[in-house]
Design a protein around this motif. Structure first.
Motif, short mmCIF file in Angstrom:
data_model
loop_
_atom_site.label_atom_id
_atom_site.label_comp_id
_atom_site.label_asym_id
_atom_site.label_seq_id
_atom_site.Cartn_x
_atom_site.Cartn_y
_atom_site.Cartn_z
N UNK A 45 0.80 -1.11 0.00
CA UNK A 45 0.22 -0.03 0.02
C UNK A 45 0.96 1.27 -0.06
N UNK A 46 1.95 1.11 0.90
CA UNK A 46 2.71 2.40 0.91
C UNK A 46 3.46 2.71 -0.37
N UNK A 47 3.99 1.52 -0.90
CA UNK A 47 4.57 1.85 -2.09
C UNK A 47 3.86 2.25 -3.14
N UNK A 48 2.70 1.73 -3.25
CA UNK A 48 1.63 2.00 -4.39
C UNK A 48 1.09 3.61 -4.16
N UNK A 49 0.84 4.05 -2.80
CA UNK A 49 0.30 5.41 -2.86
C UNK A 49 1.66 6.30 -3.10
N UNK A 50 2.86 5.73 -2.73
CA UNK A 50 3.86 6.76 -3.09
C UNK A 50 3.88 7.09 -4.68
N UNK A 51 3.71 5.94 -5.45
CA UNK A 51 3.78 6.20 -6.91
C UNK A 51 2.64 6.74 -7.39
N UNK A 52 1.24 6.86 -6.66
CA UNK A 52 -0.03 7.43 -7.27
C UNK A 52 0.09 8.87 -6.55
N UNK A 53 0.65 9.08 -5.46
CA UNK A 53 0.55 10.56 -4.96
C UNK A 53 1.46 11.39 -5.31
N UNK A 54 2.57 11.00 -5.78
CA UNK A 54 3.66 11.99 -5.92
C UNK A 54 4.08 12.12 -7.49
N UNK A 55 3.19 11.95 -8.50
CA UNK A 55 3.22 12.18 -9.68
C UNK A 55 4.73 11.53 -10.47
N UNK A 56 4.66 10.05 -10.04
CA UNK A 56 5.75 9.39 -10.56
C UNK A 56 5.29 8.96 -12.04
N UNK A 57 5.99 9.24 -13.15
CA UNK A 57 5.50 9.06 -14.59
C UNK A 57 5.99 7.49 -14.74
N UNK A 58 5.16 6.70 -15.33
CA UNK A 58 5.66 5.23 -15.89
C UNK A 58 7.02 5.45 -16.64
N UNK A 59 7.11 6.32 -17.19
CA UNK A 59 8.49 6.49 -18.07
C UNK A 59 9.68 6.68 -17.18
N UNK A 60 9.30 7.13 -15.93
CA UNK A 60 10.52 7.46 -15.01
C UNK A 60 11.13 5.96 -14.48
N UNK A 61 12.16 5.90 -14.34
CA UNK A 61 12.97 4.85 -13.74
C UNK A 61 12.62 5.15 -12.00
N UNK A 62 12.09 3.89 -11.67
CA UNK A 62 11.85 3.80 -10.21
C UNK A 62 12.53 2.93 -9.29
N UNK A 63 13.33 3.17 -8.37
CA UNK A 63 14.31 2.33 -7.52
C UNK A 63 13.65 2.17 -6.25
N UNK A 64 13.24 1.09 -5.86
CA UNK A 64 12.64 1.01 -4.45
C UNK A 64 13.64 0.16 -3.62
N UNK A 65 13.71 0.96 -2.61
CA UNK A 65 14.92 0.62 -1.41
C UNK A 65 14.34 0.05 -0.45
N UNK A 66 14.35 -1.05 -0.07
CA UNK A 66 13.78 -1.82 1.23
C UNK A 66 14.71 -2.52 1.98
N UNK A 67 14.40 -2.49 3.14
CA UNK A 67 15.12 -3.77 4.11
C UNK A 67 15.23 -5.07 3.64
N UNK A 68 14.23 -5.51 3.06
CA UNK A 68 14.12 -6.88 2.46
C UNK A 68 13.86 -6.87 1.19
N UNK A 69 14.36 -5.87 0.34
CA UNK A 69 14.03 -5.73 -1.19
C UNK A 69 14.17 -6.93 -1.99
N UNK A 70 14.97 -8.05 -1.49
CA UNK A 70 15.43 -9.09 -2.36
C UNK A 70 14.15 -10.06 -2.26
N UNK A 71 13.47 -9.98 -1.24
CA UNK A 71 12.12 -10.87 -1.58
C UNK A 71 11.22 -10.22 -1.73
N UNK A 72 11.12 -8.84 -1.10
CA UNK A 72 9.90 -8.06 -1.38
C UNK A 72 9.69 -7.86 -2.97
N UNK A 73 10.52 -7.85 -3.77
CA UNK A 73 10.28 -7.52 -5.21
C UNK A 73 10.13 -8.41 -5.87
#
Lengths: 204, 440
Positions: A45-73
């Motif tokens: 939810x947190x990630x989804x809202x960040x993308x929706x609420x902060x004008x992230x364009x699908x054409x922009x590259x998005x790097x998601x950094x998380x404590x357990x990003x290896x499994x989360x992704x």
């Protein structure tokens, strides 16, 4: 193993949030409560809202950094199917503090140090934001749910606000050596001051 | 006491000097010492004019009050006790006497402060009359017998200010309807605790102060309330004013109102009133915006707002009204548009905000990378409320940094889940024994 805990005394065991990695601003609408530990759906939810609420364009590259990003992704796009903007892709990474708690393979694959075109970024900016927020959390612990949300909300908003003022001071007198972003940014975004406001002096 | 370079003044001068400084604390010379005084004792009234202008009825009423108070001033100058009159030097009186209390029941107000009379007037505590006891208590706590109304039946109100709690008679005018009085009070910078009866008002300064102490000093409203009590009355006594409930409620309301103001909600009524005078085309155009808060994404966002709604990201860029100065009606403040009360980073490259339209042609695409850092915090927990406490009022549900509760619960309930790990339990054991966050 804090993430797996369930508490009998608490109906909210914590919050999950996201911030922009470079400047550390909380994203609007994207702080979610944990009901039973830190589950992937909370962070989804947190990630989804960040993308929706902060004008992230699908054409922009998005790097998601998380404590357990290896499994989360692993199944992220599957979990958020139909909710994410189409053609959105993520680069997953692990913050430079947490990556050392992982296996060695995770370090080479997920450390931001080795991510192409990532710059130097620790990916642990939220930890420093938590340090400030933790000072007020005990007050919010016994407030009503609505009041608690308002307190934490106000502190997060204020953190962003102060940061915004600070960024202005930092960016402007930069000796002519400005980041690449500034010449491309639209200058006419800020409307001119009307001449009627310039004339005359009054005190209150 | 709060004045810069305080001088001793008579009753009338003190009133005139504080006409525009009603939240000052003063002291009153009792003949032996200074006791905490209050500005109502010198006959100060708090007049609430209408936002537009002072009406005739109110002017007349103020004249009445003014003439009565000047009569009081004259009475105050005439010494009542013939014995004391003899001992008082006329020239001394103007300088040595401090402000006089309005309730001149005690004779000792007119005592002279020289060593001889003070030596003779050592109070014999066995013979203390009630007036003396009042005076003794007053020297510690200030005036205790605060009346409920003045001579014109104007009610005394409590005013919470940064330097303590004040009591003053409030003069209001009903000629434009009593429902306009809260707005008149707000115009003066006074926030009423209720909108029907005005017994307790808080100044904007104190509400800002509460918010700033909360943000910067991490002080709770309870701590601020204790500070106020201490400033008002250092000694805890029975019947001490407890305004914690009022402050707690006001601090929430204030925070909410400030956020609404910053988000531009103040222009809502402006637009609805102006809408009537618009041309038919403009009316229909504005009408689409007025129909609902969620429609607002269409109107884009004005330049002073940092966070547009979530829908704005996927708008056609032609729909953006960049730098538009026209007021936008934002809908019901109790159901704010998602994220509208929050702000976001000004430096992150956001399409339609701080990027030029042809950003995609820039060869250095890595500049436009967005970094999203995710993390959890387990300090910000919340203990379970009692079942009967669940009638919370959500002021800004989903408008700020936090998620809209209904949407969030719905998302959590229906979220797709899939195990990232094939056999989680053995792996957790391995993880624990190895001391690693992930061993896959």
């Amino acid at each position: 193993m804090q993430a797996m805990q369930n508490s009998k005394a608490c109906d909210r065991t914590g919050i999950g949030a996201c911030a922009c990695g470079r400047h550390g601003c909380f994203a609007p609408n994207a702080i979610g409560d944990f009901f039973k530990g830190e589950q992937q759906r909370n962070i989804d939810w947190v990630l989804l809202q960040h993308i929706l609420a902060t004008n992230i364009d699908p054409k922009q590259r998005v790097v998601s950094i998380y404590d357990i990003g290896c499994l989360y992704g692993l199944y992220l796009t599957w979990r958020l199917e139909g909710k994410l903007p189409p053609q959105m892709e993520f680069d997953h990474a692990i913050g430079l503090f947490h990556v050392h708690g992982h296996k060695d393979e995770c370090f080479w694959r997920f450390a931001t140090t080795f991510l192409v075109h990532c710059g130097i970024i620790s990916g642990e900016i939220l930890e420093s934001l938590w340090a400030e927020l933790n000072a007020i959390s005990p007050t919010a612990r016994t407030a009503t749910l609505a009041h608690r949300v308002e307190i934490l909300d106000d502190h997060a908003t204020d953190s962003n606000y102060r940061k915004m003022l600070g960024i202005g001071m930092f960016m402007l007198p930069y000796n002519g050596c400005r980041p690449t972003l500034i010449p491309l940014a639209s200058r006419d975004h800020y409307p001119p001051v009307p001449s009627s406001q310039k004339n005359g002096t009054a005190f209150r | 006491m709060d004045c810069f370079r305080p001088t001793l003044l008579c009753r009338g001068c003190m009133r005139k000097a504080h006409n525009s400084l009603p939240y000052h604390r003063i002291e009153c010379w009792t003949g032996t010492c200074f006791r905490p005084g209050a500005l109502w004792e010198v006959g100060l009234h708090l007049t609430v004019p209408h936002m537009s202008a002072m009406c005739e009825a109110l002017k007349k009423h103020m004249d009445h009050v003014g003439s009565l108070e000047s009569d009081h001033d004259r009475c105050d100058d005439i010494p009542r006790d013939p014995e004391n009159t003899d001992s008082i030097d006329g020239t001394n009186r103007g300088t040595d006497r401090g402000t006089q209390s309005a309730n001149l029941s005690d004779l000792h107000d007119n005592q002279e402060d020289d060593d001889e009379s003070a030596g003779q007037e050592i109070p014999d505590y066995s013979k203390l009359d009630p007036a003396w006891e009042d005076d003794l208590a007053g020297s510690l706590h200030g005036p205790s017998n605060i009346p409920r109304m003045d001579a014109f039946r104007n009610p005394f109100v409590r005013i919470i200010h940064v330097n303590g709690i004040h009591h003053l008679p409030l003069i209001t005018c009903n000629c434009q309807g009593s429902d306009k009085i809260p707005a008149d009070l707000m115009f003066l910078g006074l926030v009423p605790t209720t909108f029907s009866q005005f017994w307790t008002l808080a100044t904007c300064e104190v509400l800002d102060h509460i918010r700033y102490t909360n943000l910067d000093l991490k002080a709770s409203t309870w701590q601020y309330h204790r500070l106020l009590r201490r400033q008002t009355q250092p000694l805890p006594v029975e019947g001490n004013i407890n305004l914690y409930k009022e402050l707690r409620r006001l601090s929430r309301q204030w925070r909410w109102m400030k956020k609404l103001k910053w988000a531009g909600y103040g222009h809502g009524t402006f637009l609805t009133e102006q809408r009537i005078h618009l041309t038919p085309d403009a009316t229909s155009e504005q009408g689409t915006n007025i129909t609902g808060g969620t429609e607002l994404g269409r109107a884009g966002w004005s330049s002073d707002r940092m966070a547009p709604g979530p829908n704005a990201a996927f708008q056609d860029s032609a729909d953006f009204v960049q730098g538009s100065q026209a007021p936008i009606y934002l809908g019901d403040p109790l159901k704010p548009q998602a994220g509208i009360l929050a702000n976001f980073c000004a430096a992150c490259p956001q399409v339609g905000i701080n990027l030029c339209p042809d950003w995609e042609k820039d060869p250095n695409q890595w500049v436009y990378t967005r970094f999203v850092v995710l993390d959890g915090n387990f300090k910000a927990d919340h203990v379970r409320q009692r079942a009967d406490d669940n009638d919370d009022i959500w002021l800004s549900n989903g408008g700020g940094m936090f998620a809209n509760q209904e949407d969030y619960h719905e998302f959590i309930r229906t979220a797709r889940q899939r195990r990232s790990v094939r056999h989680p339990v053995p792996h957790i054991h391995i993880t624990l024994s190895a001391g690693l966050a992930c061993t896959l």
